[in-house]
Enzyme design. Structure first.
Site, mmCIF file in Angstrom:
data_model
loop_
_atom_site.group_PDB
_atom_site.id
_atom_site.type_symbol
_atom_site.label_atom_id
_atom_site.label_comp_id
_atom_site.label_asym_id
_atom_site.label_seq_id
_atom_site.Cartn_x
_atom_site.Cartn_y
_atom_site.Cartn_z
ATOM 1 N N SER A 172 62.819 74.450 10.108
ATOM 2 C CA SER A 172 64.061 74.483 10.869
ATOM 3 C C SER A 172 63.931 73.602 12.121
ATOM 4 C CB SER A 172 64.427 75.927 11.207
ATOM 5 O OG SER A 172 65.761 76.016 11.636
ATOM 6 N N ASP A 275 71.555 76.831 1.807
ATOM 7 C CA ASP A 275 71.278 76.618 3.230
ATOM 8 C C ASP A 275 72.425 75.832 3.834
ATOM 9 O OD1 ASP A 275 70.283 76.071 5.741
ATOM 10 O OD2 ASP A 275 68.529 74.955 5.044
ATOM 11 N N HIS A 305 68.622 79.664 4.348
ATOM 12 C CA HIS A 305 67.810 79.122 5.435
ATOM 13 C C HIS A 305 66.758 80.139 5.877
ATOM 14 C CE1 HIS A 305 67.168 76.096 8.551
ATOM 15 N NE2 HIS A 305 66.926 77.101 9.374
#
Length: 340
Positions: A172, A275, A305
């Site tokens: 991320s 995601d 995610h």
């Protein structure tokens, strides 16, 4: 490698965890752009370093810069081989606003990396937003690599850590940070460190134009559009002058940095088919390929995610085997190139 799993329907425990995570995150994010650190500290679990092996991996903490409260946690697997182990430098996710190397999920994730690859894993901290604006996080990221390269700090790593087989990685926001660190690393002359790979787990990229994956409610598990907008605002410099098409957020966009002549490492990009950021991640992969960089895309069709932190999912284990395969392939290529 085992066949790639496809978990079409998430287990109840996963759905409950995702719901709780979203509630906690939103409670900690104030409309004025600040973060409730008191509430975060009350709720988020922390794990202490442990010199006694846990699940086959011991860990210890090292201070980098007390003034900036920079430090990292080293994970060392108990392996039978006497040979060298690759070094994996890891940057945690959390939108640049949350988490640290001692956050429970990241302590567990890096422990699994160390055991399953196997590798010496260094999980590095960096200053968080909104208290610390850009470029604090990127300066901290490259400074961690410089610290490891300094011969005076060699004792901070185990003797079997091979600095010539270094992989920069992150998930991320940490994936975004890892990308920028690799660019900065190409502009530095390191004495000990050689970066031969980048692992970008669902990297946090964006842009001014909303993509289809951002607008689809199907993809709002694990990360929402409200949260991404909060994180980008929290990162932007105090003096402004930014939009989301700058080279830090939209790394492959119209104002992208030209890395065609940069010695950029081979890159593994991991994407989740549910995601919110998947369109930006695919654009990143295609951009690397267009510039002639070695890149591999690995997609998990039904994953949201941050899925890699949910150990009840088969995909969370499988992705580590994919990373292991990527690491070994790059090491073998390095060995082959030295022979000729």
């Amino acid at each position: 490698m085992d066949p790639k799993p496809e978990t079409r329907n998430l287990p109840l425990i996963t759905r409950l965890k995702l719901c709780l995570l979203s509630i906690i995150t939103n409670l900690c994010m104030h409309p004025d752009g600040t973060v409730n650190r008191f509430l975060e500290d009350l709720i988020v679990t922390k794990s202490a370093a442990n010199p006694t092996p846990v699940e086959g991996v011991k860990s210890y903490d090292v201070s980098i810069d007390p003034d900036r409260e920079l430090w990292f946690r080293v994970f060392v697997p108990a392996v039978s081989t006497s040979g060298k182990l690759p070094l994996v430098l890891y940057y945690h996710g959390g939108g640049f606003s949350f988490n640290s190397p001692d956050s429970g999920p990241y302590d567990g994730l890096c422990r699994r990396f160390a055991r399953m690859i196997p590798a010496v894993v260094v999980s590095a901290s960096y200053r968080l937003t909104p208290e610390n604006k850009y470029p604090s996080q990127y300066d901290d990221g490259i400074d961690g690599l410089k610290f490891l390269d300094d011969e005076r700090n060699r004792k901070s790593l185990p003797e079997n850590a091979d600095l010539q087989r270094c992989f920069v990685s992150g998930d991320s926001a940490g994936g975004n940070l890892a990308h920028q660190v690799c660019i900065r690393a190409s502009q530095n002359k390191f004495q000990q460190i050689k970066v031969i790979g980048l692992v970008a787990l669902q990297p946090f990229f964006g842009g001014e134009e909303r993509t289809a994956s951002e607008l689809s409610p199907e993809n709002w598990r694990g990360l929402t559009l409200y949260q991404t907008d909060f994180y980008w605002r929290a990162l932007m410099p105090v003096d402004g002058g930014w939009d989301r098409d700058n080279e830090v957020i939209n790394v492959s966009g119209p104002r992208a940095m030209d890395i065609s002549g940069v010695d950029f490492p081979a890159t593994l990009v991991v994407v989740g088919g549910r995601d919110i950021l998947q369109d930006w991640q695919r654009k990143y992969y295609e951009w690397l390929k267009k510039l002639g960089k070695e890149a591999r895309l690995e997609e998990y069709r039904y994953m949201f995610h941050g899925f890699y932190a949910f150990t009840e999912l088969d995909e969370a284990t499988h992705v580590i085997s994919v990373i292991k395969d990527f690491v070994n392939n790059q090491i073998n290529k390095m060995k082959y190139s030295k022979r000729f």
